[in-house]
Scaffold this active site. Sequence first.
Site, PDB file in Angstrom:
ATOM      1  N   ASP A  54       1.746  -1.145  -1.203  1.00 36.19           N
ATOM      2  CA  ASP A  54       1.388   0.034  -1.993  1.00 36.19           C
ATOM      3  C   ASP A  54       2.229   0.219  -3.248  1.00 36.19           C
ATOM      4  O   ASP A  54       1.692   0.559  -4.314  1.00 36.19           O
ATOM      5  CB  ASP A  54       1.418   1.293  -1.126  1.00 36.19           C
ATOM      6  CG  ASP A  54       2.702   1.456  -0.309  1.00 36.19           C
ATOM      7  OD1 ASP A  54       3.660   0.659  -0.484  1.00 36.19           O
ATOM      8  OD2 ASP A  54       2.753   2.387   0.519  1.00 36.19           O
TER       9      ASP A  54
ATOM     10  N   MET B 249       3.256  -0.429   3.631  1.00 44.89           N
ATOM     11  CA  MET B 249       3.931  -1.672   4.004  1.00 44.89           C
ATOM     12  C   MET B 249       4.569  -1.590   5.390  1.00 44.89           C
ATOM     13  O   MET B 249       4.636  -0.528   6.003  1.00 44.89           O
ATOM     14  CB  MET B 249       5.002  -2.004   2.968  1.00 44.89           C
ATOM     15  CG  MET B 249       4.444  -2.270   1.570  1.00 44.89           C
ATOM     16  SD  MET B 249       5.748  -2.572   0.353  1.00 44.89           S
ATOM     17  CE  MET B 249       6.454  -4.111   0.948  1.00 44.89           C
ATOM     18  N   HIS B 250       5.029  -2.752   5.861  1.00 41.58           N
ATOM     19  CA  HIS B 250       5.908  -2.891   7.037  1.00 41.58           C
ATOM     20  C   HIS B 250       5.241  -2.666   8.391  1.00 41.58           C
ATOM     21  O   HIS B 250       5.852  -2.939   9.421  1.00 41.58           O
ATOM     22  CB  HIS B 250       7.122  -1.944   6.953  1.00 41.58           C
ATOM     23  CG  HIS B 250       7.814  -1.912   5.637  1.00 41.58           C
ATOM     24  ND1 HIS B 250       8.336  -3.032   5.031  1.00 41.58           N
ATOM     25  CD2 HIS B 250       8.076  -0.876   4.786  1.00 41.58           C
ATOM     26  CE1 HIS B 250       8.894  -2.678   3.887  1.00 41.58           C
ATOM     27  NE2 HIS B 250       8.742  -1.387   3.713  1.00 41.58           N
TER      28      HIS B 250
END
Length: 484
Positions: free
Chosen positions: A235, A79-80
């Site tokens: 995830d 992520m991110h």
Amino acid sequence: MYLGLDLGTSGVKALLVDARQSIVGSGHAQLDVSRPHPGWSEQNPADWIRACEAAIAELRSTHAKELAAVKGIGLSGHMHGATLLDAADQVLRPCILWNDTRSHAEAAVLDADPRFRKLTGNIVFPGFTAPKLAWVKNNEPAVFAKVAKVLLPKDFLRLWLTGEHISEMSDSAGTSWLDVGKRAWSAELLAATSLDERQMPSLVEGTAKAGALRSELAAKWGMQTGIPIAGGAGDNAASACGMGTVGAGQAFVSLGTSGVLFAANASYLPNPESAVHTFCHALPGTWHQMGVILSATDSLNWLSGIAGKSASELTAELGDALQAPTGVSFLPYLSGERTPHNDSAIRGAFTGLAHESGRVALTQAVLEGVAFAFRDSLEALAKAGTTLTRVTAIGGGSRSRYWLKAIATALGLPVDIPADGDFGAAFGAARLGLIAATGADPRAVCTAPATDATVEPVAALGDAYADAYQRYRQLYPAIRSATA
């Protein structure tokens, strides 16, 4: 057949399951992380495509017939990450990853704007996407001026697979631009970082169709053209779908590169002050909370590199029976910490070292330090209104029974070990692909695996662990003040 593609920090996994959700085969390809400066962590998105091709090629080498029978594909990914594209969908710079802390100053500025916590339900962490764009604007203005689309890592893979700019709720909740309660982009928050909704992908639920496989790739892999690709998940939400952690009160502890204590919620329960993440889940009308440790197995791998022994060799030296803490403490803050401190500048430490503190004592301290970091997350979840009665263990570190005993004792909770099988993010992604392709009931698909064994807290060491945890808690402010 259904295919799950998981873009992890260290590699891409392609997992094939049949209609009964039995695993048929898998392929894997490694990825590396570039760290050009202290606190920086980057990957080249072209490497994700190369790794995805390699993982699918490995899978096809043994399961070409089954691959040809795929009816749905699901995606998951770390992520991110800020993947910046120009108007021609060309990558403008390496992707700034989840564990990159360069934008700590920009994150603090955004977090001081009360709209961010109010709308996203989260602190603006340096690892989140919005502050990274603020950093690019401040430090690479020529790049920022060309940004036509910002995609999360798995959604860059989707662009390659389908030609479409689409994301979903669970991953987008980690950007600091999503109104997490309403499950929609916030024009207000985007404007605060000099962006607008045109630069964002469209949004679907993780169980919905989000593009179809391009004919060029279908022909290359011997697959059918137009296979639906699910929205998928970040995830951790994907792992939760794989573990069946989709109902209120269900929880897992993930011992991967980072560590996660994840709890599913039937409603939106933000409490940003506790540094707990409150995100949308991959299933409609569902949310989740999680405490995040930035260096879990990464801490043991760090020690492994110094000691010249593998992580499994180090843990084997501890034996089977859980030992009382030795007085050596370890703070696992090798790249800062998220929950509960939201501190990108803090770094790790060993304390209490003596002449007799050998390799075994250091290994024990590392495992205990990570276990106590999970205890910090459990306390933060409790402040956010979530009470847990047991957790299920997943991730590479969960292969160490000693580590699970330490975690169970530190948390004061039983830890369930799932029966043999792969219930991680790639499996969760495959489940989402199945749901998108067939319209099946998500909760009927995302069921929990059978439990192989349960690791109970070691009651005889409860007091010793409680004392060691209090010592651990006192070390953070002391180390922080000494190194600030």
